[in-house]
Design a protein around this motif. Structure first.
Motif, PDB file in Angstrom:
ATOM      1  N   ALA A 199      45.270  56.172  63.445  1.00  0.00           N
ATOM      2  CA  ALA A 199      44.226  55.403  64.121  1.00  0.00           C
ATOM      3  C   ALA A 199      42.855  55.697  63.525  1.00  0.00           C
ATOM      4  O   ALA A 199      42.042  54.784  63.333  1.00  0.00           O
ATOM      5  CB  ALA A 199      44.240  55.723  65.611  1.00  0.00           C
ATOM      6  N   ASP A 200      42.596  56.971  63.206  1.00  0.00           N
ATOM      7  CA  ASP A 200      41.301  57.362  62.651  1.00  0.00           C
ATOM      8  C   ASP A 200      41.079  56.718  61.282  1.00  0.00           C
ATOM      9  O   ASP A 200      40.043  56.103  61.020  1.00  0.00           O
ATOM     10  CB  ASP A 200      41.251  58.889  62.546  1.00  0.00           C
ATOM     11  CG  ASP A 200      39.860  59.412  62.217  1.00  0.00           C
ATOM     12  OD1 ASP A 200      38.919  58.610  62.148  1.00  0.00           O
ATOM     13  OD2 ASP A 200      39.722  60.634  62.026  1.00  0.00           O
ATOM     14  N   GLY A 203      40.773  52.869  61.354  1.00  0.00           N
ATOM     15  CA  GLY A 203      39.458  52.462  61.825  1.00  0.00           C
ATOM     16  C   GLY A 203      38.379  52.653  60.788  1.00  0.00           C
ATOM     17  O   GLY A 203      37.477  51.819  60.644  1.00  0.00           O
ATOM     18  N   GLN A 204      38.466  53.746  60.030  1.00  0.00           N
ATOM     19  CA  GLN A 204      37.434  54.027  59.034  1.00  0.00           C
ATOM     20  C   GLN A 204      37.448  53.040  57.877  1.00  0.00           C
ATOM     21  O   GLN A 204      36.403  52.743  57.293  1.00  0.00           O
ATOM     22  CB  GLN A 204      37.599  55.457  58.498  1.00  0.00           C
ATOM     23  CG  GLN A 204      37.206  56.535  59.488  1.00  0.00           C
ATOM     24  CD  GLN A 204      37.066  57.881  58.813  1.00  0.00           C
ATOM     25  OE1 GLN A 204      36.420  58.000  57.781  1.00  0.00           O
ATOM     26  NE2 GLN A 204      37.671  58.901  59.396  1.00  0.00           N
ATOM     27  N   GLY A 207      38.909  48.524  60.488  1.00  0.00           N
ATOM     28  CA  GLY A 207      39.231  47.845  61.737  1.00  0.00           C
ATOM     29  C   GLY A 207      40.306  48.553  62.513  1.00  0.00           C
ATOM     30  O   GLY A 207      40.915  49.508  62.055  1.00  0.00           O
ATOM     31  N   ILE A 208      40.542  48.091  63.718  1.00  0.00           N
ATOM     32  CA  ILE A 208      41.568  48.673  64.572  1.00  0.00           C
ATOM     33  C   ILE A 208      42.914  48.067  64.190  1.00  0.00           C
ATOM     34  O   ILE A 208      43.051  46.845  64.079  1.00  0.00           O
ATOM     35  CB  ILE A 208      41.271  48.393  66.057  1.00  0.00           C
ATOM     36  CG1 ILE A 208      39.877  48.909  66.394  1.00  0.00           C
ATOM     37  CG2 ILE A 208      42.324  49.018  66.957  1.00  0.00           C
ATOM     38  CD1 ILE A 208      39.690  50.391  66.141  1.00  0.00           C
ATOM     39  N   SER A 217      41.456  43.049  60.425  1.00  0.00           N
ATOM     40  CA  SER A 217      41.965  44.342  60.858  1.00  0.00           C
ATOM     41  C   SER A 217      42.628  45.054  59.691  1.00  0.00           C
ATOM     42  O   SER A 217      42.872  44.487  58.635  1.00  0.00           O
ATOM     43  CB  SER A 217      42.970  44.155  61.993  1.00  0.00           C
ATOM     44  OG  SER A 217      44.143  43.531  61.488  1.00  0.00           O
ATOM     45  N   THR A 218      42.930  46.330  59.915  1.00  0.00           N
ATOM     46  CA  THR A 218      43.671  47.098  58.917  1.00  0.00           C
ATOM     47  C   THR A 218      45.164  46.895  59.128  1.00  0.00           C
ATOM     48  O   THR A 218      45.686  47.114  60.228  1.00  0.00           O
ATOM     49  CB  THR A 218      43.343  48.593  59.041  1.00  0.00           C
ATOM     50  OG1 THR A 218      41.952  48.791  58.792  1.00  0.00           O
ATOM     51  CG2 THR A 218      44.139  49.408  58.042  1.00  0.00           C
TER      52      THR A 218
END
Length: 703
Positions: A199-200, A203-204, A207-208, A217-218
């Motif tokens: 998740a970290d 996000g970096q 995206g979520i 998004s990722t």
């Protein structure tokens, strides 16, 4: 340029894979999904797959396809030289022109920068440390960010605070990503990431993580972590000498060649020496090994010219030997995630590989030491900011005497502050930016809790009765867990390794490891910047001690456990066993002039121990016992984090007796020596008091 259809693109990708991995290679579905997302949809993706799955194939094929579309070079941020060398070799097989910029090819940097600018490089591999080199950051990085066809973050768990191998330099990648154009795809890859790290990182990089094909998004592609060739086992032997003897007896039985991990540099060298004496073809590989020698040792292991490299974690991410037959740990890493990452080096291209853990009770103390050098408390960090000027750069060396941090921790703090925007690295050192900075207490407390949780999980792994592979996969939140067991580990099969140690082998190993005595090199140069602390010392140390001796290291396989018991226990007289070891060291000391007197250094932690040791050495050696070199009345305990502050704290701290009557050296005794500055300043005091020379001797040194 005629656009390829998706079918044509996949066929080209399949052809490139065959060039990379051989004629029988076929793309996995997730490999193609990642390639298509990067090349066609210009997405940002995170691929979490076990070592050997083929993550590097994804980015090399994507790089080649993007280059064929006229896109710019791919930038791969990669942490280890071993990984870079293997990647360049792989790239050449697929016709990709690759170059690296790292600490091992400094003389080639200008030429490589020119090739990149001229469009002559398809893939540029850079170490994370290069991202904040002033010249590279200001001159090369902007052009790469503007023209890159793809950015790859390899071993992406390093980006995350929660990753087992977090590196401050990796945080600079966020700045690079933020400066990319919206149509520049980004790929992050790792073999070891639990839900929190996934998740970290997701996000970096953009995206979520969500399902579907939302380009904002990722895309997260995550596979199972089981490896059917890997056979996990634990051999609990509490005596480090017994563990060494056990391994020496069985090393030749392990399949092929492999890696034996130790927790410390000294442990790697000690073990390599014992195994070599027993006829095994091994070599030590640590963070202190010269880069050229590292490359040679890696090549030797790849070619099976050695049975094993005895290594610290310096040999880890990126080392690629598909037929590695075993990974043995003499001492447990502090995290099951780090352990899985290391054992994952084995069995990638073999039917069977052994992963054996030989844990020891001393492991926790080593974990505790590494934990103690984590990010420091807020007042210490604030002192670093206060020592910096917004206009006049200060180098790390110049800053060191101004703050209570040793150099390695100071560099870590500066890198974190740099990423946070509070300081900036420039030619000549570091500048304060004047930007407000917040010490994230909650974050650091969460990290401390997470570290303790992982340490407990590693202890639980050692004693668990469940499937060991299931245990490790659960620690990494493996989405492929379905309740089944591996059927291969010692717990699943019920076949535990024979723990017996041959008495003759044990005696022989103990005799080698019990050889007492290490050289203690004197400090030769005063720390810089002492004048700022009011200490009038600089340049060469001309009035310090002669070369000295130490009984052993706290991390020694032989003497370590005994010395730790002495120094961790209640203060009291020296034991006969330790004293006999000291006598042996003194008997073998090749001094130019024999000492005529002995003194003990005033010790806040071990006053009775050092005084008793000095008195007994005086008696057995027929030396004058001149008592204890005491700190001046009212002097505070010596507690300093770096060399400059330690010297300042010790300067004029001792109250020495008159030694002008001596016609020979003084043997100066201490319980523990780490930096060497206590013995240096104590020797300086004795020299000023009239001692012709000073011979330092200590029971132990940490490393």
């Amino acid at each position: 340029m005629v656009a390829m259809t998706t079918d044509d693109l996949r066929e080209t990708a399949e052809s490139l894979l065959r060039e990379l991995a051989g004629p029988a290679a076929r793309l996995r579905e997730d490999q193609w999904t990642a390639i298509e997302a990067l090349v066609v949809h210009r997405r940002r993706a995170l691929v979490v797959q076990r070592t050997g799955w083929g993550k590097s194939a994804v980015y090399f094929i994507a790089a080649k396809l993007l280059r064929a579309q006229g896109r710019g070079p791919t930038v791969i941020v990669s942490p280890l030289l071993a990984l870079m060398r293997n990647q360049v070799t792989a790239a050449e097989r697929a016709g990709v022109v690759a170059a690296t910029i790292n600490s091992g090819n400094v003389t080639e940097w200008d030429e490589i920068h020119g090739r990149v600018a001229a469009g002559g490089v398809d893939v540029l591999l850079v170490s994370p440390e290069r991202l904040n080199n002033p010249d590279f950051r200001d001159s090369v990085l902007p052009a790469l960010a503007a023209d890159a066809g793809l950015v790859v973050i390899d071993e992406a768990h390093c980006v995350s605070d929660w990753g087992h191998d977090f590196r401050p330099d990796y945080r600079r990648i966020r700045t690079l990503i933020a400066e990319l154009g919206s149509d520049v795809p980004v790929l992050a890859t790792t073999a070891t990431a639990n839900d929190r790290v996934v998740a970290d990182v997701a996000g970096q990089i953009g995206g979520i993580p969500v399902s579907g094909n939302d380009s904002g998004s990722t895309l997260v592609l995550r596979g199972g972590l089981d490896r059917e060739s890997l056979h996990l086992s634990v051999v609990p032997l509490t005596d480090p000498v017994a563990r060494t003897a056990w391994l020496s007896k069985r090393l030749h039985e392990l399949p092929g060649s492999g890696i034996v991990y130790t927790l410390t540099v000294a442990g790697a060298h000690d073990l390599a020496e014992v195994l070599s004496d027993d006829g095994h073809k091994v070599a030590a590989y640590t963070g202190r090994t010269d880069p050229a020698e590292r490359e040679s040792l890696e090549a030797a292991l790849l070619a099976d010219d050695v049975k094993a490299l005895i290594a610290t974690s310096a040999l880890g991410m990126g080392f690629d030997k598909p037929n590695l037959g075993f990974v043995v740990h003499l001492g447990a890493p502090s995290s099951p995630i780090a352990y899985y990452q290391q054992v994952g080096r084995a069995g990638r291209g073999t039917d069977r590989a052994e992963a054996i853990l030989l844990p020891g009770p001393e492991d926790r103390k080593i974990w505790s030491y590494f934990a103690s050098v984590a990010f420091p408390r807020e007042p210490v960090v604030r002192s670093v900011l206060a020592a910096l000027d917004p206009e006049r750069p200060r180098s790390t060396i110049a800053l060191e005497p101004m703050v209570e941090l040793n150099r390695s921790r100071l560099e870590m703090v500066l890198k974190v502050l740099d990423v946070d925007g509070a300081v900036r690295r420039v030619r000549g050192g570091w500048l304060a930016t004047g930007e407000p900075w917040h010490y994230d207490t909650e974050r650091y407390e969460r990290l401390a809790v997470a570290r303790r949780t992982e340490e407990q999980a590693m202890i639980d792994y050692e004693s668990t009765t469940e499937c060991r592979m299931t245990f490790l996969r659960r620690q990494l939140d493996d989405p492929g867990l379905d309740g089944s067991t591996c059927g291969r580990c010692d717990n699943c099969t019920g076949r535990s390794a024979d723990r017996t140690v041959d008495p003759a082998q044990l005696a022989a190993v103990r005799a080698r490891l019990d050889r007492p005595g290490l050289d203690l090199a004197p400090r030769k140069q005063w720390p810089t910047g002492l004048a700022t602390l009011g200490v009038p010392l600089s340049g060469k140390v001309t009035d310090g001690p002669e070369p000295g001796r130490v009984l052993g290291r706290l991390c020694d396989l032989g003497w370590g456990a005994r010395l730790r018991a002495v120094l961790d226990g209640p203060d009291g007289p020296v034991s006969d066993q330790v004293f006999d070891g000291c006598v042996s060291v003194l008997r073998e000391w090749k001094w130019d002039r024999r000492p005529v007197a002995v003194m003990a250094v005033d010790s806040g932690d071990h006053p009775a121990l050092t005084a008793d040791l000095a008195a007994r050495l005086a008696a057995v050696g027929r030396l004058q016992n001149r008592g204890v070199l005491a700190l001046r009345p009212g002097h505070p305990p010596i507690r300093a984090a770096n060399s400059a502050h330690r010297v300042a704290a010790l300067y004029n701290a001792f109250d020495a007796p008159d030694l002008t009557d001596l016609d020979g050296p003084v043997l100066l005794v201490d319980a523990l020596t780490d930096t060497g500055w206590t013995l240096t300043l104590a020797a300086r005091t004795l020299r000023e008091a009239g001692a012709p020379a000073v011979l330092p001797f200590a029971l132990a040194t940490p490393t």
